[in-house]
Structures are given as C-alpha cells and as structure tokens.
Motif scaffolding. Structure first.
Motif, PDB file in Angstrom:
ATOM      1  N   ASP A   1      -5.439  12.185  17.217  1.00 30.01           N
ATOM      2  CA  ASP A   1      -5.235  13.119  17.999  1.00 30.01           C
ATOM      3  C   ASP A   1      -6.756  13.808  18.260  1.00 30.01           C
ATOM      4  O   ASP A   1      -7.321  13.812  17.525  1.00 30.01           O
ATOM      5  CB  ASP A   1      -4.750  14.146  17.408  1.00 30.01           C
ATOM      6  CG  ASP A   1      -3.025  13.974  17.568  1.00 30.01           C
ATOM      7  OD1 ASP A   1      -2.900  13.368  17.916  1.00 30.01           O
ATOM      8  OD2 ASP A   1      -3.084  15.136  16.811  1.00 30.01           O
TER       9      ASP A   1
ATOM     10  N   THR B   1      -0.529   8.608  26.575  1.00 30.89           N
ATOM     11  CA  THR B   1       0.927   8.714  26.617  1.00 30.89           C
ATOM     12  C   THR B   1       1.541   9.597  25.470  1.00 30.89           C
ATOM     13  O   THR B   1       0.991   9.216  24.636  1.00 30.89           O
ATOM     14  CB  THR B   1       1.832   7.443  27.578  1.00 30.89           C
ATOM     15  OG1 THR B   1       1.240   6.147  26.018  1.00 30.89           O
ATOM     16  CG2 THR B   1       0.802   7.337  28.317  1.00 30.89           C
ATOM     17  N   ARG B   2       2.394  10.467  25.689  1.00 33.70           N
ATOM     18  CA  ARG B   2       3.106  10.726  24.109  1.00 33.70           C
ATOM     19  C   ARG B   2       3.624   9.221  22.924  1.00 33.70           C
ATOM     20  O   ARG B   2       3.623   9.636  22.521  1.00 33.70           O
ATOM     21  CB  ARG B   2       4.214  11.499  24.190  1.00 33.70           C
ATOM     22  CG  ARG B   2       5.047  12.177  23.435  1.00 33.70           C
ATOM     23  CD  ARG B   2       6.063  13.066  24.062  1.00 33.70           C
ATOM     24  NE  ARG B   2       5.060  14.048  24.950  1.00 33.70           N
ATOM     25  CZ  ARG B   2       4.702  15.357  23.920  1.00 33.70           C
ATOM     26  NH1 ARG B   2       4.549  15.725  23.247  1.00 33.70           N
ATOM     27  NH2 ARG B   2       4.300  15.951  25.501  1.00 33.70           N
ATOM     28  N   GLU B   3       4.247   8.547  24.307  1.00 40.05           N
ATOM     29  CA  GLU B   3       5.106   7.117  23.251  1.00 40.05           C
ATOM     30  C   GLU B   3       3.545   6.231  22.430  1.00 40.05           C
ATOM     31  O   GLU B   3       4.239   5.552  21.804  1.00 40.05           O
ATOM     32  CB  GLU B   3       5.658   6.242  24.356  1.00 40.05           C
ATOM     33  CG  GLU B   3       6.368   6.102  24.677  1.00 40.05           C
ATOM     34  CD  GLU B   3       6.118   8.011  25.920  1.00 40.05           C
ATOM     35  OE1 GLU B   3       7.058   8.180  26.965  1.00 40.05           O
ATOM     36  OE2 GLU B   3       5.203   7.990  26.471  1.00 40.05           O
TER      37      GLU B   3
ATOM     38  N   ARG C   1      -6.047   9.456  21.164  1.00 42.09           N
ATOM     39  CA  ARG C   1      -5.297   9.806  22.015  1.00 42.09           C
ATOM     40  C   ARG C   1      -6.017  11.049  23.088  1.00 42.09           C
ATOM     41  O   ARG C   1      -6.920  11.366  22.282  1.00 42.09           O
ATOM     42  CB  ARG C   1      -4.361  11.441  21.605  1.00 42.09           C
ATOM     43  CG  ARG C   1      -3.311  10.030  20.177  1.00 42.09           C
ATOM     44  CD  ARG C   1      -2.133  11.224  20.113  1.00 42.09           C
ATOM     45  NE  ARG C   1      -0.381  10.401  19.026  1.00 42.09           N
ATOM     46  CZ  ARG C   1       0.033   9.667  19.172  1.00 42.09           C
ATOM     47  NH1 ARG C   1      -0.078   9.420  20.836  1.00 42.09           N
ATOM     48  NH2 ARG C   1       0.518   9.092  18.795  1.00 42.09           N
TER      49      ARG C   1
END
Length: 252
Positions: free
Chosen positions: A143, A121-123, A170
């Motif tokens: 990342d 998720t981005r958050e 991520r």
C-alpha cells in the motif's frame, strides 16, 4: 573533444557490470519507460555483495554511461569518485532489497503510465491476457505510504514482498528484482506488457479472465521453456544490438 575513459580504474567484472547496467538504462529510454530524472535500475557489483551501482541523480536515462554510474554501499557510502548526488528515495528502497533479499542482484522500479494505472486500481493486475496470466499468484502488493524515504517503511515492504520477486506498489508503480540483470529486464518487459494490455482490454470491452486450470498449464509450460539457458539473456542481447545501432556512448 571527449575525454577517453580509462576502464582500468575498475575491475574487469565491475566494468562489465557497469556496461550492462548502462545498456539497460538506454534500453529503458528506448522503450519510453522513463520519468524525467527519476526512478532507478540498480545492480550489485560482482564479488561485492554490499555494493551496488545506481544512476546519479539529475541524469536522464539517455545520458547514462558505464563510467558515470555511482557505486555505493548499502549504508550509503560512496565507493568511487563519481560526485553526482543520489536520489534519497531511490537509495532507501533499492538498498533495502539489496541488503535483505539475497537473490535481488538487480532491482528495477518505474512510474510508467501503464504500471501506475494498474497499480492505482483496486483489482491490481488481472489474469486476462497472455502476459498477466503468467504472473498470476506471483505478485506482491504494498500500500502507498507516500514518497519512499522513511526507513520504517522498509519493514513493511519486506513483509509484503515475502517470497515474491515482483511487487506492485499501489498508487505508485512497478518493482521487479531478479538474480541477473537480463532476467530482471525480461521480467519487467513482460510485466509492463501485461499492464498495457490490461488497460487496452478495459477500453476495448469486457475483460475475459483466463480460467485457473489454463493459467496452471500456461505457467508450467512457460517455466519449462525458460529452463534452457539463462533467462532473459538473448532478449537483452537483442536490445543491446538495437541501441548500439542508435548510440554507443553508453559503453564509455
């Protein structure tokens, strides 16, 4: 008939570390934090800063024993007679942290559903529950660059880790390290619970963030509670008793 293991081939300290790590693998299996034969929990060998123990590639966590863990140095040289292969991705990542992070005596990396979901998720992890509030401001992010087998990624992993000891990779999974295995276990347990609770919260309704001032008090009080004794030691000991009631073969 099983062959008896002669633990005298290892020092007393290394045999204790082997048993502790083998128990941890069985505990992870008990909780369902496994990924076929993949992922790793590694532990430095006491008194040998350049050597650590890792699971042999091809073994399920339920098959890990004190005697079949592989001892390797941070350059990849085998230091015992166990001939099992080592996953290159696991070795690259774990040897990196054991080499450069002095207090990373135990390193844990997983691909659990909850961990990967939050990592994707981005958050990232949000302070919306008891556990995630405890981690607020204490998590590093890295990342996704594909499977971790290229040495040049190590520089970026270390830079992104900084002074944190918990990292969300991520689109990938969770990474935890600590000065002792019991502390790493407890830290990982809490992180996994935080991720699972966040997913459940998103399904239940609108997440309600914990205010910053409450987070500060929460973290302060948790830190004060952990000041007594060795972090994670009673939690880990309790889980060892649980797996001993199921199967004691990890001790061999």
């Amino acid at each position: 008939m099983a062959t008896a293991i002669d633990a005298r081939q290892w020092t007393e300290a290394e045999w204790a570390a082997r048993r502790q790590l083998a128990a941890c693998y069985r505990i992870f299996d008990h909780f369902g934090w496994t990924e076929l034969i993949y992922n790793h929990i590694t532990l430095r060998v006491p008194g040998e800063d350049d050597a650590f123990l890792i699971n042999g590639f091809g073994l399920h966590y339920s098959e890990i024993k004190a005697s079949n863990l592989v001892k390797v140095d941070i350059d990849g040289k085998r230091l015992d007679s166990n001939a099992g292969p080592i996953n290159p991705a696991g070795f690259m990542q774990h040897s990196l942290f054991h080499r450069h992070v002095l207090d990373a005596h135990c390193v844990i990396h997983t691909h659990t559903t909850a961990g990967m979901a939050v990592a994707s998720t981005r958050e990232g992890l949000q302070p919306t529950n008891f556990y995630s509030a405890a981690f607020h401001g204490q998590i590093a992010y890295h990342d996704f660059e594909g499977v971790t087998i290229r040495e040049e990624e190590g520089t970026r992993l270390l830079a992104n880790l900084g002074d944190k000891r918990v990292m969300i990779l991520r689109n990938h999974g969770l990474l935890v390290m600590a000065p002792t295995l019991p502390e790493a276990f407890l830290r990982y347990f809490l992180l996994e619970r935080a991720c699972a609770a966040q997913i459940a919260t998103s399904q239940a309704g609108t997440p309600m963030p914990v205010p910053d001032e409450v987070i500060a008090v929460h973290q302060r009080d948790l830190q004060a509670m952990q000041a007594f004794g060795s972090p994670g030691a009673p939690d880990f000991a309790a889980m060892v008793r649980v797996i001993d009631r199921i199967d004691t073969s990890w001790r061999d």
